[in-house]
Design an enzyme around this catalytic site. Structure first.
Site, PDB file in Angstrom:
ATOM      1  N   THR A 387       0.917  -1.050  -0.020  1.00  0.00           N
ATOM      2  CA  THR A 387       0.028   0.013   0.084  1.00  0.00           C
ATOM      3  C   THR A 387       0.897   1.069   0.027  1.00  0.00           C
ATOM      4  O   THR A 387       2.254   1.077  -0.035  1.00  0.00           O
ATOM      5  CB  THR A 387      -0.797  -0.213   1.335  1.00  0.00           C
ATOM      6  OG1 THR A 387      -1.577  -1.275   1.079  1.00  0.00           O
ATOM      7  CG2 THR A 387      -1.644   1.042   1.487  1.00  0.00           C
ATOM      8  N   THR A 405      -4.182   2.275  -1.831  1.00  0.00           N
ATOM      9  CA  THR A 405      -3.692   1.010  -2.205  1.00  0.00           C
ATOM     10  C   THR A 405      -4.512   0.209  -3.445  1.00  0.00           C
ATOM     11  O   THR A 405      -5.349   0.686  -3.657  1.00  0.00           O
ATOM     12  CB  THR A 405      -4.087   0.039  -0.794  1.00  0.00           C
ATOM     13  OG1 THR A 405      -3.477  -1.173  -1.045  1.00  0.00           O
ATOM     14  CG2 THR A 405      -5.564  -0.052  -0.752  1.00  0.00           C
ATOM     15  N   ASN A 407      -3.901  -2.981  -2.859  1.00  0.00           N
ATOM     16  CA  ASN A 407      -3.821  -4.092  -2.137  1.00  0.00           C
ATOM     17  C   ASN A 407      -2.452  -4.751  -2.280  1.00  0.00           C
ATOM     18  O   ASN A 407      -1.376  -4.643  -1.718  1.00  0.00           O
ATOM     19  CB  ASN A 407      -5.026  -5.029  -2.132  1.00  0.00           C
ATOM     20  CG  ASN A 407      -4.965  -6.209  -1.152  1.00  0.00           C
ATOM     21  OD1 ASN A 407      -4.535  -5.989   0.013  1.00  0.00           O
ATOM     22  ND2 ASN A 407      -5.216  -7.437  -1.311  1.00  0.00           N
ATOM     23  N   GLU A 426      -8.523  -5.808  -4.209  1.00  0.00           N
ATOM     24  CA  GLU A 426      -9.067  -5.611  -3.025  1.00  0.00           C
ATOM     25  C   GLU A 426      -9.944  -6.641  -2.481  1.00  0.00           C
ATOM     26  O   GLU A 426     -10.202  -6.755  -0.952  1.00  0.00           O
ATOM     27  CB  GLU A 426      -9.647  -4.072  -2.893  1.00  0.00           C
ATOM     28  CG  GLU A 426      -9.363  -3.268  -1.750  1.00  0.00           C
ATOM     29  CD  GLU A 426      -7.821  -2.994  -1.448  1.00  0.00           C
ATOM     30  OE1 GLU A 426      -7.397  -3.534  -0.302  1.00  0.00           O
ATOM     31  OE2 GLU A 426      -7.235  -2.705  -2.269  1.00  0.00           O
ATOM     32  N   ASP A 429      -9.313  -8.520   0.718  1.00  0.00           N
ATOM     33  CA  ASP A 429      -9.406  -7.961   2.106  1.00  0.00           C
ATOM     34  C   ASP A 429     -10.646  -8.357   2.685  1.00  0.00           C
ATOM     35  O   ASP A 429     -10.687  -8.217   3.927  1.00  0.00           O
ATOM     36  CB  ASP A 429      -9.277  -6.496   2.194  1.00  0.00           C
ATOM     37  CG  ASP A 429      -7.807  -6.175   2.283  1.00  0.00           C
ATOM     38  OD1 ASP A 429      -6.717  -6.940   2.460  1.00  0.00           O
ATOM     39  OD2 ASP A 429      -7.314  -4.870   2.155  1.00  0.00           O
ATOM     40  N   SER A 459      -6.875  -1.974   7.032  1.00  0.00           N
ATOM     41  CA  SER A 459      -6.049  -1.412   8.096  1.00  0.00           C
ATOM     42  C   SER A 459      -5.327  -0.257   7.880  1.00  0.00           C
ATOM     43  O   SER A 459      -4.427   0.470   8.720  1.00  0.00           O
ATOM     44  CB  SER A 459      -4.840  -2.507   8.378  1.00  0.00           C
ATOM     45  OG  SER A 459      -5.358  -3.673   8.839  1.00  0.00           O
ATOM     46  N   GLY A 479       1.628  -1.354   4.633  1.00  0.00           N
ATOM     47  CA  GLY A 479       2.071  -2.680   5.821  1.00  0.00           C
ATOM     48  C   GLY A 479       0.957  -3.493   6.246  1.00  0.00           C
ATOM     49  O   GLY A 479       0.978  -4.638   6.944  1.00  0.00           O
TER      50      GLY A 479
HETATM   51  N1  GLY Z   1      -5.091  -3.444   1.345  1.00  0.00           N
HETATM   52  C1  GLY Z   1      -4.515  -3.207   2.634  1.00  0.00           C
HETATM   53  C2  GLY Z   1      -5.350  -2.638   3.590  1.00  0.00           C
HETATM   54  O1  GLY Z   1      -6.593  -1.837   3.174  1.00  0.00           O
HETATM   55  O2  GLY Z   1      -5.018  -2.779   4.726  1.00  0.00           O
END
Ligand code: GLY
Length: 584
Positions: A387, A405, A407, A426, A429, A459, A479
């Site tokens: 990201t 991001t 992802n 994505e 996630d 996150s 991260g």
């Molecule tokens: N794809 C990483 C996040 O959204 O945390």
């Protein structure tokens, strides 16, 4: 002065200058007016160029965001999504959610085989992994609502970089060798010159992307409602993806109330759901406020123990409660209540790690207990570390934190035919398998199950810290789950340990996310410390362990502090990668 003496003097000056710049790695970049920190110097410069042309921090953030889509194609994007947190100079705050959404045809079990097993890689690579992108909607919304300049002006640096190209570094050329990119013909053409790979020093020009950016600058609605939307949907469907022109037409960025907490007299403003970031960050800090971390010593085994136990508890709650707030009532207020933190604090053994499987949530709020009884926790989805975050402060004191991001590294690896940009993965996630026991015999909860139109849990934790009514820090990082503990580590570095922002960004990181019950530490901890932690009962891993190997360090915190006395902007880029703080 004789020429020999002048040469010696010049040599001395040169040596002193080298010393000054080499010691600068523990000093942030100082500037009087504006500052941008990002993964790539050219993207940071794009933001500064726009501020110098009369733009504010939002103009600069949008310019940096579009520039990152060009110079950092593995994570910077127009085919992904993100979160933008703003605190204006007058103290007003805004949070913009432009997280991707599942397409209307998405189903809860779409990544399961006939036996109900998760199909390996199905939510990670290829057309079916793509969620409806939100970045263009978000950046256009922010520019229209809070920017001062025109979209054309702020997109000009990105268009120039795409058209004229930029010189690839060794790492950038290496990254484009990605074997999964090679599996998609358009990505292989754009990023790998059909096998004639780019080399360090080559100029990377992206004419298709330049044209797409020009079309967006000309008519931003085209991306979701016009010919660009039709071309994008057709390209995705041709490859077997689910996204339709109707999905694009129904996408909207959404303003939400940021999550707020306090920590030792500082106000912490951060990301609300569908990010878990703000809630987990503030819950962790609330638990830690009751311990004198400074007295225990910076990165002593004792202080790390309490911090790891706080992370463990907040991540346990993440797995249980967090998801898209448009689909479920998320009990953020209870999770970040100081009473709840005090009760969690009581469960921490001062000298032993608590095994994650033995955690028992304290009975403080009946809403939490009832929900938890009905919905056992979900395992965190697979970790993607790719990201990107950037921070901006302008001359007036407006501050912007953006985390965005695709992802995965280069997202789904799919490049939209003829449009020159990568699309996200994505969908990964979401919890791919809800309502059934997973390999660890934990039943997956439903808060983050796949659903049409739903946004997957994130996150990403763009965060702004305020002291005495003034913005003092703008924080964030990539991260995945490590984003939250990275932001917490940086924040505590400044608040608890008196580090400057650069030292706090540099300091070794450590991480616990409840499950798996493992503590990750970066490679720079002494064996004395790691042995002491192991004696307390922690299972330690140095670095992040993947099937492909070990990453010795992680995240890329791109942060800014504002000196409370002088007002100087202090930019701290992360030395772990090639991030750059650029100020003026
Ligand atoms: N794809 C990483 C996040 O959204 O945390």
């Amino acid at each position: 002065m004789g020429s020999l003496r002048r040469s010696i003097l010049l040599l001395l000056i040169a040596v002193l200058a080298m010393v000054a710049s080499s010691s600068a790695s523990t000093d942030p970049v100082h500037a009087q007016h504006g500052m941008v920190t990002s993964w790539h110097e050219l993207a940071s410069k794009a933001g500064v160029e726009i501020m110098q042309a009369g733009g504010n921090a939002v103009d600069a953030a949008v310019a940096t965001g579009f520039a990152l889509a060009v110079v950092h194609p593995s994570a910077g994007n127009i085919g992904g999504g993100g979160f933008m947190l703003l605190r204006m100079a007058d103290g007003t705050t805004h949070f913009l959610d432009y997280r991707e959404k599942a397409p209307a045809a998405a189903t809860r079990d779409m990544y399961l085989d006939a036996q109900g097993k998760v199909i390996e890689g199905a939510s990670l690579y290829g057309y079916k992994a793509i969620a409806v992108p939100g970045s263009v909607a978000g950046m256009v919304y922010a520019e229209r609502k809070w920017g001062k300049l025109s979209l054309k002006q702020v997109m000009a640096p990105a268009i120039r970089l795409a058209r004229e190209g930029y010189e690839l570094s060794w790492a950038e050329a290496r990254d484009m060798h990605d074997r999964h990119l090679a599996e998609y013909a358009e990505s292989r053409r754009v990023f790998q010159r059909n096998g004639d790979y780019y080399k360090p020093g080559d100029i990377f020009r992206q004419p298709d992307l330049a044209r797409t950016l020009e079309r967006i600058a000309e008519n931003p609605d085209d991306f979701y409602h016009g010919s660009l939307a039709k071309e994008l949907a057709a390209a995705i469907q041709k490859g077997g993806g689910l996204i339709t022109a109707d999905d694009l037409a129904h996408y909207e960025a959404k303003e939400r109330e940021p999550v707020r907490g306090t920590y030792r007299g500082y106000e912490v403003i951060s990301s609300p759901p569908p990010s878990s970031g703000g809630a987990v960050l503030i819950e962790s800090l609330n638990i830690l406020e009751g311990f004198d971390l400074a007295k225990m010593g910076e990165r002593s085994a004792e202080s790390m123990h309490f911090i790891l136990e706080a992370f463990r508890r907040a991540f346990f709650d993440r797995a249980e409660f967090l998801g898209d707030p448009d689909f479920a009532k998320i009990p953020v207020a209870q999770l970040i209540d100081k009473k709840y933190a005090a009760a969690w604090r009581e469960t921490i053994d001062p000298i032993h790690a608590t095994p994650s499987k033995d955690l028992k949530r304290p009975a403080v709020f009946s809403q939490l207990e009832q929900y938890a009884a009905a919905n056992p926790p979900a395992m965190a989805p697979r970790d993607s570390t790719h990201t990107t975050h950037y921070s901006v402060v302008d001359a007036e004191g407006n501050a912007v934190a953006v985390t965005t991001t695709l992802n995965g590294w280069f997202g789904s690896r799919v490049t939209a035919d003829g449009l020159g940009f990568l699309l996200n993965d994505e969908m990964d996630d979401f919890s791919a398998k809800a309502g059934a026991p997973n390999g660890d015999n934990l039943i997956q909860g439903t808060a983050n199950a796949i659903g049409p139109g739903k946004r997957p849990l994130s996150s990403m934790t763009p965060t702004i810290v305020v002291h005495d009514g003034k913005t003092v820090m703008v924080l964030g990082s990539p991260g995945s789950s490590k984003i939250i503990t990275t932001v917490a580590n940086v924040l505590m570095g400044v608040v608890d340990y008196g580090m400057n922002i650069q030292e706090a960004v540099n300091a070794p990181r450590f991480h616990n996310q409840w499950m798996p019950d493992v503590v990750n530490v970066e490679q720079w901890f002494s064996p004395d410390t790691t042995n002491a932690l192991q004696r307390m009962g922690y299972t330690l891993e140095v670095g992040l362990h993947y099937p492909s190997g070990v990453e010795p360090y992680w995240s890329d915190a791109e942060c800014i502090a504002i000196d409370e006395k002088t007002g100087e902007r202090l930019g701290a880029a992360d030395f772990r990668h090639d991030g750059k703080a650029v100020g003026y």
